[in-house]
Design a protein around this motif. Structure first.
Motif, PDB file in Angstrom:
ATOM      1  N   MET A 161      -1.509   1.538  16.757  1.00 51.48           N
ATOM      2  CA  MET A 161      -0.068   1.777  16.863  1.00 51.48           C
ATOM      3  C   MET A 161       0.621   1.609  15.519  1.00 51.48           C
ATOM      4  SD  MET A 161       0.835   0.009  20.556  1.00 51.48           S
ATOM      5  CE  MET A 161       2.550   0.537  20.549  1.00 51.48           C
ATOM      6  N   ALA A 162       0.216   0.581  14.766  1.00 46.55           N
ATOM      7  CA  ALA A 162       0.814   0.368  13.447  1.00 46.55           C
ATOM      8  C   ALA A 162       0.483   1.524  12.512  1.00 46.55           C
ATOM      9  CB  ALA A 162       0.329  -0.958  12.859  1.00 46.55           C
ATOM     10  N   TYR A 163      -0.764   1.973  12.542  1.00 43.11           N
ATOM     11  CA  TYR A 163      -1.162   3.114  11.716  1.00 43.11           C
ATOM     12  C   TYR A 163      -0.369   4.352  12.115  1.00 43.11           C
ATOM     13  CZ  TYR A 163      -4.299   6.394   9.302  1.00 43.11           C
ATOM     14  OH  TYR A 163      -4.819   7.365   8.474  1.00 43.11           O
ATOM     15  N   ASN A 164      -0.208   4.549  13.419  1.00 41.92           N
ATOM     16  CA  ASN A 164       0.441   5.751  13.937  1.00 41.92           C
ATOM     17  C   ASN A 164       1.952   5.766  13.693  1.00 41.92           C
ATOM     18  OD1 ASN A 164       0.715   7.428  17.161  1.00 41.92           O
ATOM     19  ND2 ASN A 164       0.262   8.320  15.168  1.00 41.92           N
ATOM     20  N   LEU A 165       2.514   4.638  13.301  1.00 40.50           N
ATOM     21  CA  LEU A 165       3.915   4.639  12.868  1.00 40.50           C
ATOM     22  C   LEU A 165       4.106   5.531  11.651  1.00 40.50           C
ATOM     23  CD1 LEU A 165       4.959   0.865  13.115  1.00 40.50           C
ATOM     24  CD2 LEU A 165       5.884   2.749  14.477  1.00 40.50           C
ATOM     25  N   CYS A 188     -12.949   1.849   5.459  1.00 44.22           N
ATOM     26  CA  CYS A 188     -11.643   2.342   5.041  1.00 44.22           C
ATOM     27  C   CYS A 188     -11.763   2.881   3.612  1.00 44.22           C
ATOM     28  CB  CYS A 188     -10.586   1.246   5.111  1.00 44.22           C
ATOM     29  SG  CYS A 188     -10.946  -0.256   4.177  1.00 44.22           S
ATOM     30  N   GLU A 189     -10.742   3.593   3.182  1.00 44.96           N
ATOM     31  CA  GLU A 189     -10.780   4.167   1.843  1.00 44.96           C
ATOM     32  C   GLU A 189     -10.907   3.064   0.793  1.00 44.96           C
ATOM     33  OE1 GLU A 189      -7.930   7.408   1.036  1.00 44.96           O
ATOM     34  OE2 GLU A 189      -7.267   7.114   3.106  1.00 44.96           O
ATOM     35  N   ASP A 190     -11.619   3.365  -0.281  1.00 48.72           N
ATOM     36  CA  ASP A 190     -11.884   2.362  -1.309  1.00 48.72           C
ATOM     37  C   ASP A 190     -10.623   1.719  -1.853  1.00 48.72           C
ATOM     38  OD1 ASP A 190     -14.564   2.755  -1.048  1.00 48.72           O
ATOM     39  OD2 ASP A 190     -14.783   4.039  -2.819  1.00 48.72           O
ATOM     40  N   LYS A 191      -9.544   2.481  -1.949  1.00 47.10           N
ATOM     41  CA  LYS A 191      -8.323   1.932  -2.539  1.00 47.10           C
ATOM     42  C   LYS A 191      -7.696   0.831  -1.682  1.00 47.10           C
ATOM     43  CE  LYS A 191      -5.274   5.632  -0.793  1.00 47.10           C
ATOM     44  NZ  LYS A 191      -4.263   6.634  -1.212  1.00 47.10           N
ATOM     45  N   TYR A 192      -8.078   0.768  -0.400  1.00 43.25           N
ATOM     46  CA  TYR A 192      -7.553  -0.277   0.478  1.00 43.25           C
ATOM     47  C   TYR A 192      -8.550  -1.399   0.733  1.00 43.25           C
ATOM     48  CZ  TYR A 192      -4.445   3.627   1.714  1.00 43.25           C
ATOM     49  OH  TYR A 192      -3.581   4.687   1.683  1.00 43.25           O
ATOM     50  N   LEU A 193      -9.806  -1.187   0.368  1.00 38.74           N
ATOM     51  CA  LEU A 193     -10.879  -2.064   0.819  1.00 38.74           C
ATOM     52  C   LEU A 193     -10.690  -3.507   0.395  1.00 38.74           C
ATOM     53  CD1 LEU A 193     -13.540  -2.448   2.287  1.00 38.74           C
ATOM     54  CD2 LEU A 193     -14.735  -1.737   0.203  1.00 38.74           C
ATOM     55  N   ARG A 194     -10.400  -3.743  -0.891  1.00 40.04           N
ATOM     56  CA  ARG A 194     -10.280  -5.115  -1.376  1.00 40.04           C
ATOM     57  C   ARG A 194      -9.166  -5.869  -0.664  1.00 40.04           C
ATOM     58  NH1 ARG A 194     -13.779  -8.158  -2.811  1.00 40.04           N
ATOM     59  NH2 ARG A 194     -12.865  -9.298  -1.100  1.00 40.04           N
ATOM     60  N   LEU A 226      -1.460  -1.064   6.519  1.00 38.47           N
ATOM     61  CA  LEU A 226      -2.032  -0.987   5.172  1.00 38.47           C
ATOM     62  C   LEU A 226      -2.843   0.287   5.005  1.00 38.47           C
ATOM     63  CD1 LEU A 226      -2.983  -2.156   2.397  1.00 38.47           C
ATOM     64  CD2 LEU A 226      -4.806  -3.320   3.665  1.00 38.47           C
ATOM     65  N   LEU A 227      -3.717   0.572   5.967  1.00 36.47           N
ATOM     66  CA  LEU A 227      -4.568   1.751   5.865  1.00 36.47           C
ATOM     67  C   LEU A 227      -3.784   3.056   6.029  1.00 36.47           C
ATOM     68  CD1 LEU A 227      -6.751  -0.407   5.916  1.00 36.47           C
ATOM     69  CD2 LEU A 227      -8.056   1.015   7.486  1.00 36.47           C
ATOM     70  N   ALA A 228      -2.566   2.957   6.569  1.00 37.33           N
ATOM     71  CA  ALA A 228      -1.703   4.137   6.666  1.00 37.33           C
ATOM     72  C   ALA A 228      -0.859   4.320   5.411  1.00 37.33           C
ATOM     73  CB  ALA A 228      -0.788   4.022   7.879  1.00 37.33           C
ATOM     74  N   ASP A 229      -1.102   3.466   4.401  1.00 38.37           N
ATOM     75  CA  ASP A 229      -0.384   3.530   3.132  1.00 38.37           C
ATOM     76  C   ASP A 229       1.090   3.177   3.278  1.00 38.37           C
ATOM     77  OD1 ASP A 229      -0.698   3.805   0.378  1.00 38.37           O
ATOM     78  OD2 ASP A 229       0.102   5.842   0.373  1.00 38.37           O
ATOM     79  N   ALA A 230       1.402   2.282   4.200  1.00 38.04           N
ATOM     80  CA  ALA A 230       2.772   1.802   4.334  1.00 38.04           C
ATOM     81  C   ALA A 230       3.142   0.971   3.110  1.00 38.04           C
ATOM     82  CB  ALA A 230       2.900   0.950   5.590  1.00 38.04           C
ATOM     83  N   PRO A 231       4.430   0.917   2.755  1.00 35.24           N
ATOM     84  CA  PRO A 231       4.854   0.056   1.648  1.00 35.24           C
ATOM     85  C   PRO A 231       4.494  -1.408   1.923  1.00 35.24           C
ATOM     86  CG  PRO A 231       6.634   1.528   2.329  1.00 35.24           C
ATOM     87  CD  PRO A 231       5.557   1.661   3.360  1.00 35.24           C
TER      88      PRO A 231
END
Length: 323
Positions: A49-53, A121-127, A182-187
């Motif tokens: 649900m958070a991602y789908n926002l 998840c994408e590498d840019k979010y992994l850490r 985070l994985l949805a690239d939210a601020p």
């Protein structure tokens, strides 16, 4: 946007694939057993649900959401061993169906499996994703330790209890929401806001559980008074202890183990003290305070109100229960 029912179906379909099952089967069979039990599957649902926002391609977060559900069930495996619990969701617990060694080792395997899924998840979010989840996982352990320490104390404060249930229960809900955003690239300020939303929602939900255990609707099949009979230090008990005189506190401390009383009399005796001290109303106030704080956070997000409304409606449905 996906509906809640659609997201539930997607989670079930993914779990039914059983991709986490490996050899030897006997190591993973208990994980399958506890996962197929269902439950609310609240945490992966909140992740989606958070991602789908923010985004529609939820397949990119689905594996992580499943990992969070597996982690939650790992904590249940170990909790049941520590509590020597007989039943989980109406079925024998893993350590009763098999034995404690199986429950511990399969729990360890579940934790590792959870991380293997969460890191999808994408590498840019992994850490950040792993760092955040490490913090959540450690907080859950801290909460469980506080809960165990409280069993031998008669002076647990309301503040200490709130901290314990926040760590033991709320942070995993909060972390699920933050992970999805985070994985949805939210601020950053928004995935942190969703973490805060989940924290308050989790507190409201757990405090309501405490209240319903003593004041739930018996017509709907819930056994009332289990916490009282176990002598558990719930929010109701702690609040009563803080408002009672010493003679009443002694009754609260000893009623559940009084051999002269039947179970119904023990429950009635404690609930009469709760009623006299206005404990149900005080608990309702605390539930409402935290729930309103949670909902107010949704108003701070940059997404359209039509998108946050689904999260608001789902939160309200979680609190609209009688058992």
């Amino acid at each position: 946007m996906y509906t809640v029912d659609e997201l539930r179906a997607i989670i079930k379909e993914e779990l039914d694939k059983k991709e986490y099952i490996q050899e030897p089967y006997s190591l993973f069979e208990p994980i399958l057993y506890i996962l197929e039990d269902g439950g609310k599957r609240l945490r992966p649902l909140l992740t989606l649900m958070a991602y789908n926002l923010y985004r529609e391609d939820i397949e990119k977060v689905l594996k992580s959401a499943i990992g969070i559900e597996i982690f939650h069930n790992y904590t249940l495996l170990h909790d049941d061993v520590m509590d020597d619990a007989e039943l989980r969701r109406g079925r024998p617990t893993v350590h009763k169906k098999w034995n404690s060694n199986v429950a511990i080792l399969s729990g360890d395997a579940a934790a590792i499996t959870a991380y293997q899924c969460i890191e999808h998840c994408e590498d840019k979010y992994l850490r950040r994703a792993i760092d955040f989840f490490n913090q959540v996982a450690m907080d859950v352990c801290r909460g469980q330790q506080y809960d165990m320490l409280f069993e031998t104390r008669n002076d647990v404060s309301e503040e200490e209890y709130i901290k314990m249930i926040y760590l033991k229960t709320s942070v995993l809900l909060a972390g699920s929401l933050r992970h999805g955003a985070l994985l949805a690239d939210a601020p950053e300020h928004e995935y942190n806001a969703l973490y805060e939303f989940g924290g308050y929602l989790g507190l409201a939900f757990q405090l309501q559980d405490d209240l319903l255990d003593s004041y739930g609707d018996q017509r709907l099949g819930k056994a009332i008074g289990g916490d009282i009979l176990e002598g558990k230090k719930t929010y109701l008990m702690i609040t009563a202890m803080s408002h009672a005189d010493e003679a009443t506190r002694e009754m609260l401390r000893t009623a559940y183990r009084d051999p002269a009383l039947s179970d119904a009399e023990k429950i009635g005796k404690v609930k009469s003290i709760y009623d006299r001290l206005d404990v149900p109303r005080l608990t309702e106030q605390q539930i409402q305070l935290r729930f309103e704080r949670a909902l107010s956070i949704l108003d701070t997000l940059s997404v359209a109100p039509s998108r946050t409304q689904r999260m608001r409606d789902y939160a309200m449905s979680l609190m609209d229960r009688k058992n």
